[in-house]
Design a protein around this motif. Structure first.
Motif, mmCIF file in Angstrom:
data_model
loop_
_atom_site.group_PDB
_atom_site.id
_atom_site.type_symbol
_atom_site.label_atom_id
_atom_site.label_comp_id
_atom_site.label_asym_id
_atom_site.label_seq_id
_atom_site.Cartn_x
_atom_site.Cartn_y
_atom_site.Cartn_z
ATOM 1 N N GLN A 173 0.828 -1.201 0.000
ATOM 2 C CA GLN A 173 0.000 0.000 0.000
ATOM 3 C C GLN A 173 0.867 1.259 0.000
ATOM 4 N N ALA A 174 1.929 1.232 0.821
ATOM 5 C CA ALA A 174 2.817 2.392 0.864
ATOM 6 C C ALA A 174 3.509 2.609 -0.481
ATOM 7 N N ALA A 175 3.967 1.536 -1.118
ATOM 8 C CA ALA A 175 4.637 1.674 -2.416
ATOM 9 C C ALA A 175 3.693 2.209 -3.473
ATOM 10 N N ARG A 176 2.437 1.834 -3.423
ATOM 11 C CA ARG A 176 1.487 2.310 -4.427
ATOM 12 C C ARG A 176 1.270 3.815 -4.322
ATOM 13 N N PHE A 177 1.255 4.350 -3.087
ATOM 14 C CA PHE A 177 0.984 5.767 -2.908
ATOM 15 C C PHE A 177 2.200 6.646 -3.180
ATOM 16 N N VAL A 178 3.401 6.129 -2.993
ATOM 17 C CA VAL A 178 4.592 6.978 -3.139
ATOM 18 C C VAL A 178 5.391 6.647 -4.390
ATOM 19 N N ALA A 179 4.931 5.716 -5.194
ATOM 20 C CA ALA A 179 5.718 5.302 -6.363
ATOM 21 C C ALA A 179 5.983 6.456 -7.310
ATOM 22 N N ALA A 180 4.989 7.297 -7.530
ATOM 23 C CA ALA A 180 5.161 8.399 -8.490
ATOM 24 C C ALA A 180 6.035 9.502 -7.925
ATOM 25 N N GLN A 181 5.865 9.854 -6.652
ATOM 26 C CA GLN A 181 6.623 10.965 -6.070
ATOM 27 C C GLN A 181 8.020 10.554 -5.605
ATOM 28 N N ASP A 182 8.176 9.362 -5.086
ATOM 29 C CA ASP A 182 9.459 8.941 -4.518
ATOM 30 C C ASP A 182 9.751 7.497 -4.939
ATOM 31 N N PRO A 183 10.276 7.305 -6.139
ATOM 32 C CA PRO A 183 10.571 5.944 -6.605
ATOM 33 C C PRO A 183 11.540 5.201 -5.688
ATOM 34 N N GLY A 184 12.459 5.923 -5.062
ATOM 35 C CA GLY A 184 13.411 5.273 -4.164
ATOM 36 C C GLY A 184 12.724 4.634 -2.980
ATOM 37 N N HIS A 185 11.715 5.311 -2.412
ATOM 38 C CA HIS A 185 10.973 4.742 -1.300
ATOM 39 C C HIS A 185 10.198 3.505 -1.753
ATOM 40 N N ALA A 186 9.682 3.565 -2.982
ATOM 41 C CA ALA A 186 8.955 2.413 -3.515
ATOM 42 C C ALA A 186 9.875 1.203 -3.643
ATOM 43 N N VAL A 187 11.120 1.452 -4.072
ATOM 44 C CA VAL A 187 12.076 0.347 -4.197
ATOM 45 C C VAL A 187 12.361 -0.262 -2.827
ATOM 46 N N ARG A 188 12.537 0.580 -1.808
ATOM 47 C CA ARG A 188 12.784 0.060 -0.458
ATOM 48 C C ARG A 188 11.586 -0.731 0.048
ATOM 49 N N ALA A 189 10.377 -0.250 -0.303
ATOM 50 C CA ALA A 189 9.183 -0.993 0.100
ATOM 51 C C ALA A 189 9.140 -2.354 -0.583
ATOM 52 N N LEU A 190 9.530 -2.413 -1.842
ATOM 53 C CA LEU A 190 9.555 -3.692 -2.546
ATOM 54 C C LEU A 190 10.586 -4.637 -1.928
ATOM 55 N N GLU A 191 11.712 -4.092 -1.479
ATOM 56 C CA GLU A 191 12.712 -4.924 -0.814
ATOM 57 C C GLU A 191 12.149 -5.515 0.482
ATOM 58 N N ARG A 192 11.394 -4.677 1.225
ATOM 59 C CA ARG A 192 10.782 -5.189 2.456
ATOM 60 C C ARG A 192 9.727 -6.249 2.134
ATOM 61 N N ILE A 193 8.995 -6.047 1.047
ATOM 62 C CA ILE A 193 8.009 -7.043 0.636
ATOM 63 C C ILE A 193 8.700 -8.366 0.317
ATOM 64 N N GLU A 194 9.825 -8.288 -0.370
ATOM 65 C CA GLU A 194 10.572 -9.502 -0.697
ATOM 66 C C GLU A 194 11.039 -10.211 0.571
ATOM 67 N N ALA A 195 11.570 -9.429 1.522
ATOM 68 C CA ALA A 195 12.048 -10.033 2.771
ATOM 69 C C ALA A 195 10.895 -10.676 3.551
ATOM 70 N N ALA A 196 9.740 -9.980 3.590
ATOM 71 C CA ALA A 196 8.598 -10.540 4.311
ATOM 72 C C ALA A 196 8.085 -11.797 3.620
ATOM 73 N N GLY A 197 8.094 -11.802 2.292
ATOM 74 C CA GLY A 197 7.671 -12.999 1.564
ATOM 75 C C GLY A 197 8.569 -14.187 1.841
ATOM 76 N N LEU A 198 9.896 -13.943 1.861
ATOM 77 C CA LEU A 198 10.827 -15.022 2.167
ATOM 78 C C LEU A 198 10.624 -15.537 3.592
ATOM 79 N N SER A 199 10.353 -14.606 4.514
ATOM 80 C CA SER A 199 10.107 -15.025 5.894
ATOM 81 C C SER A 199 8.833 -15.856 5.996
ATOM 82 N N ALA A 200 7.798 -15.468 5.237
ATOM 83 C CA ALA A 200 6.561 -16.259 5.238
ATOM 84 C C ALA A 200 6.805 -17.661 4.694
ATOM 85 N N LEU A 201 7.643 -17.751 3.650
ATOM 86 C CA LEU A 201 7.974 -19.075 3.109
ATOM 87 C C LEU A 201 8.719 -19.918 4.142
ATOM 88 N N GLU A 202 9.621 -19.290 4.894
ATOM 89 C CA GLU A 202 10.330 -20.024 5.946
ATOM 90 C C GLU A 202 9.354 -20.536 7.006
#
Length: 329
Positions: free
Chosen positions: A147-176
């Motif tokens: 949700q955060a990445a969707r709202f800030v993607a246009a104004q702050d692409p860097g924040h969106a990238v960090r949010a995607l990294e956190r999503i990846e980490a959370a997904g890997l943790s869920a798989l574990e």
């Protein structure tokens, strides 16, 4: 079609009992009738052990009657009613003894099967709690970051990238977490399993939580038993999950592990939300364990748990666990 010898126990006892009663009625020699008891008594025990209740009850009643009544014709000629009843009662004792001998292992088998069924149900509940405690935390993190990445993607692409990294980490943790659940299922079948996570994994969990800070006393961590350590980790994860669900506007969340009077204290506190409500574990929600579920887990390892509002308008969950070999007073 497979023939099972156990299925013939009740019919065999019924036939043998009728033959014994008929032999006593027509006046067969007592020695033959007495010898027939050596057949009826083992059949009574086998029927009580293996036969279905309906057919076994009918055959058992015939068997007890045959054993108890065989001396009646012998006593009837010269004896009184009291002697006849006494002889029948005397021979009823071994008949009921054979029934009891067969019923005891049957009852023990039923108790064992009930215990296995209860253990499986408890294991299913435990696995469901594991999925909720661990996977729900990571999935809620994925939702919030998406949700955060969707709202800030246009104004702050860097924040969106960090949010995607956190999503990846959370997904890997869920798989574990799912892998640990699968390993737990394998353990129930006798296979190897991975250890349940404890407070040693808490720094990575707090690091993925935006606005979260961790203060942990290493000495306090070493004083917890394995069961208390894993339970404390579950409490922390559940509390952080509820921050996202019920206090999403909280600016800061503080997780602390420290020594306390008589044990080790774990606390999770969130700051006040902009709307002033929505704290940790405010009640029981659909699909969750809530405060009652966490309190049950903590008390199972000898600890205590409390939750309530902070003076600054936030919400605080506090669990105190006993140290190894020192129960809470």
């Amino acid at each position: 079609m497979t023939l099972r010898p156990r299925a013939f126990c009740a019919p065999a006892l019924a036939v043998a009992s009728l033959l014994s009663l008929a032999g006593s009625a027509v006046g067969l020699p007592n020695t033959w009738t007495l010898a027939w008891m050596a057949v009826l008594l083992p059949l009574l025990a086998l029927v009580a052990r293996w036969s279905p209740v309906r057919s076994g009850s009918l055959a058992g009643a015939l068997g007890v009657a045959a054993v108890a009544l065989w001396p009646v014709p012998m006593v009837w000629a010269d004896g009184s009613w009291l002697e006849v009843c006494g002889a029948a009662a005397f021979w009823a004792v071994p008949a009921f003894g054979a029934v009891g001998l067969g019923c005891h292992p049957r009852r023990q088998w039923r108790l064992m099967r009930r215990a296995v069924r209860d253990a499986r149900r408890d294991q299913q509940v435990e696995l469901a709690r594991d999925l909720h405690d661990f996977v729900a935390h990571d999935v809620s993190a994925i939702v919030v970051q998406a949700q955060a990445a969707r709202f800030v993607a246009a104004q702050d692409p860097g924040h969106a990238v960090r949010a995607l990294e956190r999503i990846e980490a959370a997904g890997l943790s869920a798989l574990e977490s799912l892998d640990r659940t699968v390993h737990a299922l394998r353990e129930a079948s006798g296979g190897p399993t991975d250890p349940v996570p404890g407070l040693a994994e808490l720094p990575s969990v707090v690091e993925r939580f935006e606005g979260g800070t961790l203060e942990a006393d290493p000495e306090a961590l070493r004083e917890l038993s394995r069961e208390a350590d894993t339970t404390a980790y579950r409490v922390a994860v559940e509390a952080l999950t509820n921050v996202r669900r019920h206090a999403a506007g909280a600016v800061a969340v503080r997780v602390a592990v420290s020594r306390a009077e008589g044990g080790v204290e774990l606390s999770v506190a969130n700051s006040a939300t902009p709307r002033g409500g929505g704290g940790l574990l405010t009640g029981r929600r659909r699909g969750g364990t809530g405060l009652a579920g966490l309190r049950g887990r903590v008390e199972a390892v000898g600890g205590t748990l409390s939750a309530g509002p902070d003076p600054d308008g936030g919400w605080r969950v506090c669990a105190v666990f006993p140290t190894q070999g020192h129960p809470l007073g």
